[in-house]
Design a protein around this motif. Structure first.
Motif, PDB file in Angstrom:
ATOM      1  N   ASN A  43      43.000 -70.865 -13.562  1.00  0.00           N
ATOM      2  CA  ASN A  43      42.385 -70.803 -12.242  1.00  0.00           C
ATOM      3  C   ASN A  43      41.505 -72.011 -11.796  1.00  0.00           C
ATOM      4  O   ASN A  43      41.365 -72.194 -10.489  1.00  0.00           O
ATOM      5  CB  ASN A  43      41.755 -69.433 -12.414  1.00  0.00           C
ATOM      6  CG  ASN A  43      42.420 -68.153 -12.181  1.00  0.00           C
ATOM      7  OD1 ASN A  43      43.676 -68.223 -11.850  1.00  0.00           O
ATOM      8  ND2 ASN A  43      42.006 -67.145 -12.927  1.00  0.00           N
ATOM      9  N   ALA A  84      41.336 -71.521  -7.821  1.00  0.00           N
ATOM     10  CA  ALA A  84      41.007 -70.499  -7.423  1.00  0.00           C
ATOM     11  C   ALA A  84      39.560 -70.293  -7.830  1.00  0.00           C
ATOM     12  O   ALA A  84      38.772 -69.224  -7.237  1.00  0.00           O
ATOM     13  CB  ALA A  84      41.871 -69.294  -8.057  1.00  0.00           C
ATOM     14  N   THR A  89      43.546 -68.448 -19.083  1.00  0.00           N
ATOM     15  CA  THR A  89      43.631 -67.911 -17.689  1.00  0.00           C
ATOM     16  C   THR A  89      42.684 -68.632 -16.874  1.00  0.00           C
ATOM     17  O   THR A  89      43.088 -69.025 -15.421  1.00  0.00           O
ATOM     18  CB  THR A  89      43.905 -66.518 -17.488  1.00  0.00           C
ATOM     19  OG1 THR A  89      44.911 -66.009 -18.304  1.00  0.00           O
ATOM     20  CG2 THR A  89      44.058 -66.171 -15.970  1.00  0.00           C
ATOM     21  N   GLU A 118      46.397 -64.396  -2.801  1.00  0.00           N
ATOM     22  CA  GLU A 118      46.123 -65.247  -3.732  1.00  0.00           C
ATOM     23  C   GLU A 118      47.456 -65.906  -4.180  1.00  0.00           C
ATOM     24  O   GLU A 118      47.441 -67.322  -4.032  1.00  0.00           O
ATOM     25  CB  GLU A 118      45.687 -64.595  -4.926  1.00  0.00           C
ATOM     26  CG  GLU A 118      44.199 -64.417  -5.109  1.00  0.00           C
ATOM     27  CD  GLU A 118      43.694 -63.775  -6.336  1.00  0.00           C
ATOM     28  OE1 GLU A 118      44.045 -64.339  -7.361  1.00  0.00           O
ATOM     29  OE2 GLU A 118      43.032 -62.729  -6.332  1.00  0.00           O
TER      30      GLU A 118
END
Lengths: 404, 432, 265
Positions: free
Chosen positions: C49, C54, C45, B211
C-alpha cells in the motif's frame, strides 16, 4: 428588499467580527491539526473535528497546544472547547441582538431549555428505534418517521371518539406499538430478509431505496384513507401546567416525556435482563460470534426492525397529544431522527438519547432566540440539520459512534 | 433484422411522433377532436422534464453509484436563481436560465467536494440534509423568495414567438413543448454519449470499487466531482426552464414527494440505462396524470380484485404443479399467467359491483358519508407507485423497461450468445 | 524502453504506536522476479500500500525510474508505472470483462481512442484465452477467472513493476498453472514482478530473488538458496511455530505439484 419592520437595532459589524474570528480559527484548526497529527503518525481520524472545535472555542491557544504537544484526542479535548465555542457564539449573538429575550431574560432561556429537554426525550425515543435497527441490520430505515406517524394515528383513533372507541390512553399506546411492530415485522420479512439472504444484488442501495419506497407507500396509504385534515388529541391525563420557578411546562409535553422515560426504562430492562435483549446486544456487537453461540441473526433482524418500528410508533402515540397530526409529520420525524442518530453516533443507544436531548434543546433555543420572530418557526428544523451536515462531514461516526 | 435495429427504429419513430405531435391536426385533419389539446401538451412537457431528471439521476446513481436526494433541490435552485434574477434585476429568462444552470453547477461542485469521503447511506443522509436546508431556507426567506406562496417567474417567451408566418403568444404551449422536447433529446443524448466515453467507463469503475479504480490509474476525485457538477447543471437547467414554463416556483416543488417520484421513474425504467430511465420518467408521469381523475368505485374494485385474484390463482397453479411434480416450462408459466388473468378478470367483473354495494353498507367513511360512487385516485395513485417501486426493487432490480430493451436488443444475437455460452461452459468443464 | 528501476529508501510506516513497516530499503533493477515472504502481520500488505500510494509513508522515499512516487496519489503511481493487485479479488463485478480491461487502458492513455484500446484488450484476452468471455459480466466469472482478469487489467495498464498480492490463494490448480505461466511470460517480456505469497513452494521455485519481512523489517534479501540458509529467516519462521511454514523450506517443482493436485481432484 425593505428593512425588517421590527423596532430592533442589530449590531451586525461587531458580531460579524466575532463570528469571523471563530470561523477563521475553526478552519485553521480543522485544516492544520489533522496534518500535524498525520505527520507525527498519530491517529488523525478525529483531528479535524477536535482541531476545528479547539480553534473555534479558544482561537489560536488550544490549537497551538495541540500542534506542539499532540496529545491523544479523547473526550477531554472536546468538552471544554465545545462549551467555549458555544460561549463565543452566544457572545456574538448577544452583541448582535442585545434586546433579545434570550440575552436579557435568564428565565426565558431556562424555560426554553427545559421545554426542549422534554421534547428531546421523545426525539431520542424515536431515534432509538432507528439506531437499534442500524446496529442490528446495518441499514438506515428511511421509513422510520412513517411508523411514528402511524403510531400517532392509531393512538388517536383508539383514544378519540371518531370511532366511538374512547379508550384508555394506555390502550392507545399499546395499540400504536403493536400495529407499528406488526407492519415493521411484515416489511422486514418480505423485503429486507432477502437482502440478508444474499438475494439482492446491491444491498446498500437496495436498503435505502426499499425503505424509501415504504415511506412513500405508507404516507400516501394513510393520506388516501384518512385524508390530510390535521388532527389533535387533548392531553392524555388531566394535569395542570407544571410550573417550577420561571419554568412552565405544558401538561401534554410533561405527559409525553413521562411516557418516553417509562418506555426507556422498559427498554433498558429488556436489553439487559432478558435473553432476547441480551441476544440483540450480542448481535449488535459481533454478528458472527453471536451466530456461533446459537443466536439466529435473521430472527434478530426481524425482532430489531419490529422493535424499532414499535419505538417510533409509541413515540408517535406519546406525541400525538402534543403536536397536530397529519400524514406528512413522518417526513419531519424521519429527518429529525437522522439528525439525532448521526449526532449521537450511528448504532449507539446512549448516543441517540443524548442526541435527542441536544436536538430538542437546539431547536427550542433556535426558535426561541431567532431574532426575526416571523421566520423563527420556519427555521426550526434547519438548526438541527446544519449541525447534522457539519457532523457528517467532520466525523461521520458521530459523537458516540464506533467505526463501522 | 437484429434487435438493435428494431430498437433504433422504434426509438426514432417515437421521437418523430413526438416531434410532429403539435402539428397532428395539420397533418391528419381526420383525427378526432379533443385528442390533442393544451392539457395533453402540458402533460408531455412536464413528462419530458421528468425524463431529463430521471435520466440524470440515473447517471449519478446508476452509473457513478452516488446516492443523492438533492436532485430536485438543484432543479429548484436553477429555477429560483432565474426567477430572482428576473424579479430583482429584470434579466431575461435566457440569462436567468444560464445563471441558474451555473449556480446549480457551482453548488454541485461544492457538494461533490464535500461528500468525497461519504458513501451510500451517509451520502444519502447528507444530500437529504442539504435539500431540506435549502427548502426550509427558501420557505423562510419570504422577502426574497416569496416563501410558501412561491415566486412568480416570467413566461419562457415573454413576448411570444414570431416565426414570420406564424405567431405564438406567450401562453401558447407549442414553443415550450419544442424547447423541452429538444432539451430532452440534447441532454439525454449528451449523457448517453458521455456514458459511452471514458467518463462513463470510469464512473462505473468508481461505483464498483474506488480503490481498485485508483490503482488502475483512474483519477477518482476528478470524476466523482465532475459527475456531481454535470448532473446538477442539467437539473438546474431544466428546473429553470420548467419554472419559466409554469411561471411559478415554490418550495412545494421540492418536497420529498417529487424526489420520490423521480426515483420511482428511474427505478422503474432502469437506473443502469439512461434512456430507459428517461422513458420511465415520461411513462410514469403520464400514468400519474391519467390516474389523477376520479374513477368509478366499481372500476377500481374490478382492477384491484383482478390483480389480487390473478396473483393468487397463479400461485395456486404453481403450488399444485409443484406438488404433483410437474416441471413448468416457460410456455406453461406464460399460459398459467394468461389463464389466471382471464379467470380473475371474469370473476372480478362479476363480483365487483355487488361487493361494492355490500361494502358501502358496512364501511363507514370518516367524514360520515357512505362509500362514494367514485374514488379520488389522487392519493391512491401514489400508493400504487410506492407499491410498484418496492416490488420492482425486490423482484426486478434493473427496472421494468431495461430488461425488455436488453432482451429485444439481443434477439438477433441469440445464436452468437448460445455459441459463446457453450464455449464458456466447455471452458468451465475443462477447468473442473 | 528505459531501464526499470525502483528504489526504496528507509521506508517506514506507523499506525498510532505500531510500526508496521520499519526502515525498509531495497532496489529493483531491471525485469527481476522477486518474491516477498513473511509471517502474517509482517507488513507485506502495508508495504504494498505504501508503494502504490494508498498509504502515505511516515518516513523514507520511493523512486520509480528516477521519479519520486511517495506522497502522490495511487492513480498517479499507477500511471507512473507501478501496478498491483489486491489480496481479495477486486474486479469490477457489474462491468463486462472488456470494460474491466478498458478502464486502465483508457486511464493510462488520456488521448487514445476506444477502438485502439479495444484492439489491445483483445490481444490481452487472447493471451488469457478469455476471448469468449469478453462480453460477460465479471461477476459471472469464477474466482480464479476473476484473478486472471485482474492480471489482464494490469497488462492493459502496462506498468514496469507489477506487485501481485497472494496471486495463488484460493485458486484452482489448473488456473494456478495459468497464472504461473502469465508471470513467467510477462516477466520474460521485460516487466519486473514482486510476488507476495504464503505459497512457499511456488515462491521459491518462481522467484530469482526473495525479500523476507518480519515485524515490519526487511530481514533478508537474496537468492532463494541464500535465504533458505539465512539463520534470521529460519529463526523468524521457527519462532512462529506454525505448521504451514514449518522448518524446512521445501524444494518442490511447481509443475509436479500442479499435476498431482489436478489428478487428486
Amino acid at each position: 428588499m425593505h428593512a425588517s419592520p421590527l423596532l430592533q437595532t442589530f449590531n451586525t459589524g461587531p458580531a460579524l467580527l466575532i463570528l469571523l474570528w471563530v470561523i477563521f480559527w475553526a478552519v485553521v484548526g480543522g485544516v492544520v491539526t489533522p496534518r500535524v497529527y498525520r505527520r507525527k503518525d498519530l491517529d488523525a481520524s478525529s483531528a479535524t473535528l477536535y482541531g476545528a472545535v479547539a480553534g473555534a472555542g479558544t482561537g489560536p491557544i488550544l490549537p497551538v497546544y495541540l500542534w506542539v504537544k499532540t496529545p491523544e484526542l479523547n473526550w477531554r479535548w472536546i468538552v471544554v472547547p465545545s462549551a467555549l465555542t458555544l460561549a463565543m457564539l452566544i457572545w456574538a449573538f448577544a452583541v448582535y441582538d442585545p434586546n433579545n429575550l434570550c440575552v436579557n431574560n435568564g428565565g426565558y432561556v431556562i424555560s426554553q431549555i427545559s421545554n426542549g429537554l422534554l421534547v428531546g426525550v421523545l426525539y431520542g425515543l424515536i431515534a432509538l428505534g432507528l439506531t437499534l435497527i442500524f446496529s442490528i441490520l446495518g441499514i438506515v430505515s428511511f421509513a422510520h418517521g412513517q411508523f411514528y406517524m402511524i403510531g400517532g394515528y392509531v393512538a388517536f383513533f383508539v383514544v378519540d371518539d371518531v370511532f366511538g372507541l374512547n379508550l384508555n390512553p394506555l390502550l392507545g399506546l399499546l395499540a400504536a406499538g403493536l400495529v407499528t411492530m406488526a407492519i415493521g415485522i411484515v416489511f422486514e420479512r418480505l423485503l429486507l430478509r432477502p437482502m440478508h439472504l444474499g438475494q439482492i444484488e446491491r444491498p446498500s442501495e437496495y436498503a435505502i431505496l426499499v425503505t424509501f419506497g415504504l415511506a412513500f407507500f405508507l404516507t400516501y396509504t394513510v393520506q388516501a384513507t384518512i385524508g390530510t385534515n390535521p388532527r389533535k388529541l387533548t392531553p392524555y391525563f388531566p394535569i395542570d401546567t407544571v410550573t417550577i420557578g420561571p419554568v412552565s411546562m405544558p401538561p401534554s409535553r410533561v405527559i409525553g416525556a413521562a411516557i418516553g422515560l417509562v418506555v426507556l426504562a422498559i427498554l433498558y430492562w429488556f436489553l439487559n435482563y432478558t435473553w432476547r435483549g441480551k441476544a440483540l446486544r450480542a448481535v449488535s456487537q459481533d454478528k458472527q460470534a453471536a451466530a456461533v453461540v446459537g443466536i439466529n441473526p435473521l430472527t434478530m433482524n426481524t425482532l430489531a426492525f419490529g422493535m424499532g418500528a414499535m419505538l417510533a410508533g409509541i413515540a408517535g402515540a406519546a406525541l400525538v397529544q402534543v403536536f397536530t397530526w397529519a400524514p406528512n409529520v413522518g417526513d419531519v420525524a424521519s429527518a429529525r431522527s437522522f439528525v439525532v442518530i448521526v449526532l449521537g453516533g450511528m448504532g449507539s443507544l446512549i448516543g441517540a438519547m443524548v442526541g435527542g436531548l441536544v436536538i430538542g434543546v437546539v431547536e427550542a433555543l433556535g426558535v426561541g432566540c431567532f431574532p426575526d420572530v416571523s421566520r423563527a418557526l420556519a427555521y426550526q428544523q434547519v438548526f438541527g440539520l446544519v449541525i447534522f451536515a457539519i457532523v457528517l462531514l467532520l466525523k461521520p461516526t458521530g459523537l458516540f459512534g464506533r467505526e463501522l | 433484422m437484429t434487435g438493435k435495429i428494431i430498437l433504433w427504429i422504434l426509438g426514432v419513430a417515437g421521437l418523430v411522433v413526438l416531434a410532429l405531435l403539435p402539428l397532428a391536426y395539420d397533418i391528419f385533419p381526420f383525427l378526432p377532436p379533443g385528442l390533442l389539446n393544451d392539457y395533453t401538451l402540458h402533460v408531455l412537457i412536464v413528462g419530458f422534464y421528468y425524463a431529463i431528471l430521471a435520466s440524470s439521476w440515473s447517471l449519478l446513481m446508476g452509473y457513478a453509484g452516488q446516492f443523492s436526494f438533492a436532485h430536485m433541490a438543484f432543479a429548484s435552485m436553477g429555477a429560483y436563481a432565474s426567477g430572482m434574477l428576473g424579479m430583482f434585476l429584470g434579466t431575461s429568462p435566457l440569462t436567468g436560465i444560464i445563471a441558474g444552470t451555473l449556480l446549480a453547477g457551482f453548488f454541485g461542485l461544492i457538494i461533490g467536494l464535500l461528500v468525497l469521503r461519504l458513501r451510500s447511506t451517509y451520502l444519502a443522509l447528507f444530500t437529504i440534509a442539504f435539500a431540506e436546508i435549502f427548502r426550509l431556507g427558501v420557505n423562510a426567506e419570504k422577502d426574497y423568495t416569496g416563501g410558501g406562496n412561491g415566486l412568480q417567474m416570467d413566461a419562457l417567451f415573454p413576448n411570444g414567438v414570431d416565426l414570420g408566418f406564424y405567431q405564438f403568444d406567450s401562453v401558447n404551449k407549442i414553443p415550450p413543448y419544442y424547447v423541452m422536447f429538444f432539451l430532452m433529446i440534447i441532454l439525454i443524448g449528451l449523457m448517453v454519449w458521455l456514458a459511452g466515453t471514458r467518463f462513463g467507463l470510469f464512473l462505473k469503475s468508481i461505483r464498483e470499487d474506488e480503490e481498485a479504480a485508483a490503482a488502475l490509474g483512474v483519477n477518482v476525485v476528478r470524476y466523482k466531482v465532475l459527475v456531481f457538477v454535470i448532473t446538477s447543471m442539467i437539473a438546474g437547467l431544466v428546473g429553470a426552464v420548467r419554472g419559466h414554463y409554469i411561471t411559478i416556483i415554490s418550495p412545494n416543488d421540492m418536497v420529498i414527494l417529487w424526489m420520490s417520484l423521480v426515483i420511482t421513474m428511474a427505478v422503474l425504467g432502469g437506473i443502469e440505462n439512461l434512456i430507459a430511465a428517461g422513458i420511465g420518467g415520461i411513462v410514469v408521469f403520464i400514468m400519474l396524470e391519467f390516474l389523477r381523475a376520479d374513477f368509478a368505485t366499481t372500476t377500481v374494485m374490478t382492477v384491484t380484485l383482478t390483480i389480487l385474484l390473478s396473483i393468487g390463482l397463479y400461485q395456486l397453479v404453481m403450488v399444485v404443479a409443484r406438488r404433483s411434480g410437474r416441471v413448468m416450462k416457460n410456455i406453461h408459466k406464460t399460459l398459467a399467467v394468461a389463464g389466471a388473468f382471464v379467470v380473475a378478470l371474469g370473476v372480478s367483473a362479476a363480483i365487483a359491483s355487488p361487493l361494492t354495494t355490500l361494502i358501502s353498507y358496512t364501511y363507514y367513511d370518516f367524514s360520515g358519508s357512505l362509500l362514494p360512487e367514485t374514488i379520488d385516485m389522487s392519493d391512491w395513485r401514489l400508493v400504487i407507485f410506492g407499491l410498484i417501486l418496492m416490488l420492482t426493487l425486490r423482484f426486478s432490480q434493473n427496472g421494468l423497461l431495461y430488461p425488455i430493451i436488453q432482451r429485444v436488443s439481443r434477439t438477433g444475437k441469440l445464436s452468437d450468445t448460445v455459441a459463446k455460452r457453450d464455449a464458456a461452459r466447455a471452458m468451465a468443464e475443462a477447468e473442473a | 524502453m528505459s531501464q526499470i528501476h525502483l528504489q526504496v529508501n528507509n521506508l517506514s510506516k506507523d499506525f498510532g504506536g505500531l510500526r508496521a513497516v520499519n526502515n525498509v530499503s531495497f532496489e529493483v533493477n531491471g525485469p527481476e522476479l522477486i518474491g516477498m515472504i513473511g509471517p502474517n502481520g509482517a507488513g507485506k500488505t502495508t508495504l504494498t500500500n505504501l508503494l502504490d500510494g494508498a498509504l502515505i509513508p511516515s518516513g523514507g522515499t520511493i523512486y520509480l525510474n528516477g521519479k519520486r512516487i511517495d506522497g502522490i496519489k495511487p492513480y498517479q503511481v499507477a500511471r507512473a508505472g507501478l501496478g498491483r493487485t489486491f489480496q481479495v479479488t477486486r474486479s469490477f463485478r457489474r462491468m463486462t470483462v472488456m470494460e474491466n480491461l478498458l478502464v486502465p487502458g483508457m486511464a493510462l492513455h488520456t488521448t487514445a481512442s476506444r477502438k485502439a484500446q479495444e484492439k489491445k484488450a483483445w490481444e490481452v484476452l487472447e493471451f488469457l484465452t478469455f476471448e469468449h468471455l469478453a462480453n460477460e459480466y465479471a461477476r459471472s466469472l469464477s474466482g480464479g477467472q476473476q484473478k486472471l482478469l485482474e492480471l489482464g487489467r494490469l497488462l492493459m495498464l502496462d506498468p514496469d513493476i507489477i506487485i501481485l498480492d497472494e496471486p495463488f490463494a484460493g485458486v484452482h490448480p489448473k488456473l494456478m498453472e495459468k497464472i504461473y505461466e502469465y508471470i513467467t511470460t510477462v516477466n520474460a517480456r521485460g516487466k519486473a514482478f514482486i510476488l507476495i505469497s504464503h505459497d512457499m513452494d511456488t515462491i521459491f521455485t518462481l522467484s530469482k530473488r526473495l525479500l523476507v519481512l518480519n515485524f515490519g523489517s526487511l530481514i533478508a534479501d537474496g537468492t532463494p538458496d541464500e535465504v533458505r540458509q539465512d539463520p534470521t529467516v529460519i529463526e523468524a519462521y521457527l519462532g512462529e511455530e506454525d505448521e504451514e511454514y514449518g522448518t524446512a523450506m521445501p524444494v518442490v517443482d511447481v509443475h509436479q505439484l500442479v499435476e498431482e493436485e489436478g489428478d487428486a481432484s
